[in-house]
Design a protein around this motif. Structure first.
Motif, PDB file in Angstrom:
ATOM      1  N   PRO A 142      -3.991   1.253   5.338  1.00 59.92           N
ATOM      2  CA  PRO A 142      -5.438   0.855   5.034  1.00 59.92           C
ATOM      3  C   PRO A 142      -6.195   0.264   6.000  1.00 59.92           C
ATOM      4  O   PRO A 142      -7.332   0.063   5.886  1.00 59.92           O
ATOM      5  CB  PRO A 142      -5.270   0.029   3.652  1.00 59.92           C
ATOM      6  N   LYS A 143      -5.420  -0.417   6.804  1.00 56.46           N
ATOM      7  CA  LYS A 143      -6.314  -0.907   8.089  1.00 56.46           C
ATOM      8  C   LYS A 143      -6.975   0.025   9.097  1.00 56.46           C
ATOM      9  O   LYS A 143      -7.800  -0.520   9.833  1.00 56.46           O
ATOM     10  CB  LYS A 143      -5.392  -1.959   8.792  1.00 56.46           C
ATOM     11  N   LEU A 144      -6.654   1.219   9.098  1.00 58.32           N
ATOM     12  CA  LEU A 144      -7.321   2.312   9.828  1.00 58.32           C
ATOM     13  C   LEU A 144      -8.024   3.210   8.795  1.00 58.32           C
ATOM     14  O   LEU A 144      -7.867   3.726   7.699  1.00 58.32           O
ATOM     15  CB  LEU A 144      -6.047   3.137  10.462  1.00 58.32           C
ATOM     16  N   ALA A 145      -8.986   3.668   9.764  1.00 57.75           N
ATOM     17  CA  ALA A 145     -10.018   4.483   8.997  1.00 57.75           C
ATOM     18  C   ALA A 145      -9.579   5.814   9.116  1.00 57.75           C
ATOM     19  O   ALA A 145      -9.021   6.140  10.176  1.00 57.75           O
ATOM     20  CB  ALA A 145     -11.359   4.568   9.734  1.00 57.75           C
ATOM     21  N   ILE A 146      -9.768   6.876   8.113  1.00 53.69           N
ATOM     22  CA  ILE A 146      -9.100   8.020   8.221  1.00 53.69           C
ATOM     23  C   ILE A 146      -9.809   9.007   9.384  1.00 53.69           C
ATOM     24  O   ILE A 146      -9.094   9.640  10.173  1.00 53.69           O
ATOM     25  CB  ILE A 146      -9.405   8.780   6.712  1.00 53.69           C
ATOM     26  N   MET A 157      -0.523  27.036  10.401  1.00 53.40           N
ATOM     27  CA  MET A 157      -0.875  28.365  10.171  1.00 53.40           C
ATOM     28  C   MET A 157      -1.540  28.829  11.487  1.00 53.40           C
ATOM     29  O   MET A 157      -1.788  28.129  12.410  1.00 53.40           O
ATOM     30  CB  MET A 157      -2.096  28.619   9.074  1.00 53.40           C
ATOM     31  N   LYS A 158      -1.616  30.040  11.492  1.00 50.33           N
ATOM     32  CA  LYS A 158      -2.388  30.684  12.813  1.00 50.33           C
ATOM     33  C   LYS A 158      -3.856  30.209  13.148  1.00 50.33           C
ATOM     34  O   LYS A 158      -4.131  29.966  14.219  1.00 50.33           O
ATOM     35  CB  LYS A 158      -2.374  32.280  12.829  1.00 50.33           C
ATOM     36  N   ASP A 159      -4.402  30.056  12.067  1.00 48.90           N
ATOM     37  CA  ASP A 159      -5.843  29.436  12.229  1.00 48.90           C
ATOM     38  C   ASP A 159      -6.293  28.114  11.675  1.00 48.90           C
ATOM     39  O   ASP A 159      -7.339  27.904  11.378  1.00 48.90           O
ATOM     40  CB  ASP A 159      -6.695  30.577  11.776  1.00 48.90           C
ATOM     41  N   HIS A 160      -5.236  27.443  11.083  1.00 51.37           N
ATOM     42  CA  HIS A 160      -5.599  26.176  10.651  1.00 51.37           C
ATOM     43  C   HIS A 160      -4.286  25.341  10.533  1.00 51.37           C
ATOM     44  O   HIS A 160      -3.216  25.820  10.550  1.00 51.37           O
ATOM     45  CB  HIS A 160      -6.298  26.277   9.149  1.00 51.37           C
ATOM     46  N   VAL A 161      -4.514  24.094  10.228  1.00 47.94           N
ATOM     47  CA  VAL A 161      -3.267  22.903  10.190  1.00 47.94           C
ATOM     48  C   VAL A 161      -3.451  22.213   8.973  1.00 47.94           C
ATOM     49  O   VAL A 161      -4.568  21.707   8.580  1.00 47.94           O
ATOM     50  CB  VAL A 161      -3.408  21.966  11.239  1.00 47.94           C
ATOM     51  N   HIS A 162      -2.526  22.118   8.057  1.00 47.80           N
ATOM     52  CA  HIS A 162      -2.316  21.316   6.709  1.00 47.80           C
ATOM     53  C   HIS A 162      -1.369  20.222   7.106  1.00 47.80           C
ATOM     54  O   HIS A 162      -0.269  20.380   7.632  1.00 47.80           O
ATOM     55  CB  HIS A 162      -1.719  22.307   5.870  1.00 47.80           C
ATOM     56  N   ILE A 163      -1.882  19.069   6.802  1.00 48.98           N
ATOM     57  CA  ILE A 163      -1.239  17.763   6.922  1.00 48.98           C
ATOM     58  C   ILE A 163      -1.391  17.003   5.838  1.00 48.98           C
ATOM     59  O   ILE A 163      -2.276  16.679   5.458  1.00 48.98           O
ATOM     60  CB  ILE A 163      -1.382  16.895   8.201  1.00 48.98           C
ATOM     61  N   CYS A 164      -0.081  16.205   5.042  1.00 43.92           N
ATOM     62  CA  CYS A 164      -0.177  15.213   4.153  1.00 43.92           C
ATOM     63  C   CYS A 164       0.369  14.043   4.995  1.00 43.92           C
ATOM     64  O   CYS A 164       1.575  14.034   5.624  1.00 43.92           O
ATOM     65  CB  CYS A 164       0.682  15.592   3.008  1.00 43.92           C
ATOM     66  N   ILE A 165      -0.524  12.981   5.144  1.00 39.32           N
ATOM     67  CA  ILE A 165      -0.236  11.859   6.133  1.00 39.32           C
ATOM     68  C   ILE A 165      -0.433  10.638   5.232  1.00 39.32           C
ATOM     69  O   ILE A 165      -1.616  10.376   4.453  1.00 39.32           O
ATOM     70  CB  ILE A 165      -1.274  12.091   7.492  1.00 39.32           C
ATOM     71  N   VAL A 204     -10.586  16.446   4.002  1.00 41.76           N
ATOM     72  CA  VAL A 204      -9.748  15.587   3.434  1.00 41.76           C
ATOM     73  C   VAL A 204      -9.743  15.247   2.046  1.00 41.76           C
ATOM     74  O   VAL A 204     -10.728  15.256   1.452  1.00 41.76           O
ATOM     75  CB  VAL A 204      -9.913  14.055   4.229  1.00 41.76           C
ATOM     76  N   LEU A 205      -8.526  14.925   1.507  1.00 38.47           N
ATOM     77  CA  LEU A 205      -8.405  14.557   0.040  1.00 38.47           C
ATOM     78  C   LEU A 205      -7.263  13.473  -0.085  1.00 38.47           C
ATOM     79  O   LEU A 205      -6.398  13.590   0.458  1.00 38.47           O
ATOM     80  CB  LEU A 205      -8.087  15.995  -0.796  1.00 38.47           C
ATOM     81  N   THR A 206      -7.811  12.403  -0.893  1.00 36.50           N
ATOM     82  CA  THR A 206      -6.738  11.594  -1.271  1.00 36.50           C
ATOM     83  C   THR A 206      -5.894  12.134  -2.321  1.00 36.50           C
ATOM     84  O   THR A 206      -6.117  12.779  -2.966  1.00 36.50           O
ATOM     85  CB  THR A 206      -7.313  10.076  -1.935  1.00 36.50           C
ATOM     86  N   TRP A 248       0.901  -1.158   0.053  1.00 34.85           N
ATOM     87  CA  TRP A 248       0.109  -0.134   0.239  1.00 34.85           C
ATOM     88  C   TRP A 248       0.786   1.234   0.063  1.00 34.85           C
ATOM     89  O   TRP A 248       1.848   1.158   0.307  1.00 34.85           O
ATOM     90  CB  TRP A 248      -0.900   0.084   1.258  1.00 34.85           C
ATOM     91  N   ASP A 249       0.322   2.436  -0.474  1.00 34.67           N
ATOM     92  CA  ASP A 249       0.590   3.675  -0.395  1.00 34.67           C
ATOM     93  C   ASP A 249      -0.511   4.490  -0.118  1.00 34.67           C
ATOM     94  O   ASP A 249      -0.905   5.218  -1.298  1.00 34.67           O
ATOM     95  CB  ASP A 249       1.657   4.014  -1.592  1.00 34.67           C
ATOM     96  N   CYS A 250      -0.920   4.834   0.914  1.00 32.56           N
ATOM     97  CA  CYS A 250      -2.214   5.496   0.981  1.00 32.56           C
ATOM     98  C   CYS A 250      -1.894   6.948   1.812  1.00 32.56           C
ATOM     99  O   CYS A 250      -1.496   6.905   2.770  1.00 32.56           O
ATOM    100  CB  CYS A 250      -3.155   4.815   1.874  1.00 32.56           C
ATOM    101  N   LYS A 251      -2.142   7.982   1.089  1.00 26.87           N
ATOM    102  CA  LYS A 251      -1.579   9.329   1.631  1.00 26.87           C
ATOM    103  C   LYS A 251      -2.710  10.242   1.445  1.00 26.87           C
ATOM    104  O   LYS A 251      -3.525   9.965   0.502  1.00 26.87           O
ATOM    105  CB  LYS A 251      -0.580  10.080   0.917  1.00 26.87           C
ATOM    106  N   TYR A 252      -3.101  11.234   2.456  1.00 31.69           N
ATOM    107  CA  TYR A 252      -4.128  11.737   2.457  1.00 31.69           C
ATOM    108  C   TYR A 252      -3.542  13.257   2.967  1.00 31.69           C
ATOM    109  O   TYR A 252      -3.144  13.511   3.681  1.00 31.69           O
ATOM    110  CB  TYR A 252      -5.302  11.266   3.471  1.00 31.69           C
ATOM    111  N   TYR A 253      -4.498  14.363   2.376  1.00 32.13           N
ATOM    112  CA  TYR A 253      -4.248  15.687   2.676  1.00 32.13           C
ATOM    113  C   TYR A 253      -5.460  16.061   3.450  1.00 32.13           C
ATOM    114  O   TYR A 253      -6.585  15.949   3.179  1.00 32.13           O
ATOM    115  CB  TYR A 253      -4.168  16.573   1.304  1.00 32.13           C
ATOM    116  N   ILE A 254      -5.145  16.395   4.830  1.00 31.31           N
ATOM    117  CA  ILE A 254      -6.046  16.986   5.646  1.00 31.31           C
ATOM    118  C   ILE A 254      -5.945  18.278   6.339  1.00 31.31           C
ATOM    119  O   ILE A 254      -4.783  18.772   6.451  1.00 31.31           O
ATOM    120  CB  ILE A 254      -5.951  16.016   7.155  1.00 31.31           C
TER     121      ILE A 254
END
Length: 143
Positions: free
Chosen positions: A70-74, A58-66, A112-114, A12-18
């Protein structure tokens, strides 16, 4: 070639932008809290066998690419990150030692975005957040 990870019967290679925000989109993520959040997010992700590939606070939000197995729910991973992080904020910045029920630092939802094959584009977007935000601040919009 892509760097695939393995589980017992899965490659697997599952990455998400949150993206998620503090309650009422308050501008509270700066100084010591910003540094603390960076460290705690990486630690919490590691505990769930996830890896933060790219992130920006950022001061008022967080950007993460994580990267999430696949065994875990986002939703469970995001809930875990936000919940445990809120407890640590209460402990370290609000002086609370116990009774953490009802600690609300983060707003309820998230985006969330794949990532898929556009990983480099997403990572560049996250890295450039400071520039994009300062450019947007130049306009005095009342909405």
């Amino acid at each position: 070639m892509r760097d695939y990870k393995s589980l017992a019967h899965t490659r697997w290679d599952c990455k998400y932008y949150i993206v998620f925000i503090p309650k009422k989109r308050r501008k509270v993520i700066y100084g010591n809290l910003r540094k603390f959040l960076g460290e705690i997010f990486h630690e919490l992700a590691r505990r769930k066998e996830c890896k933060i590939v790219e992130g920006h606070l950022m001061k008022d939000h967080v950007h993460i690419c994580i990267s999430i197995p696949p065994k875990l729910a986002i939703s469970h991973v995001v809930g875990y990150l936000k919940g445990k992080c809120a407890i640590e904020i209460a402990k370290n910045f609000k002086g609370k030692q116990r009774n953490f029920n009802g600690e609300h630092f983060w707003a309820g939802g998230y985006f969330v975005l794949t990532v898929g094959l556009d990983e480099e584009v997403v990572r560049k977007y996250i890295r450039d957040q400071e520039k994009n935000d300062s450019h947007r601040d130049q306009y005095d919009l009342d909405w």
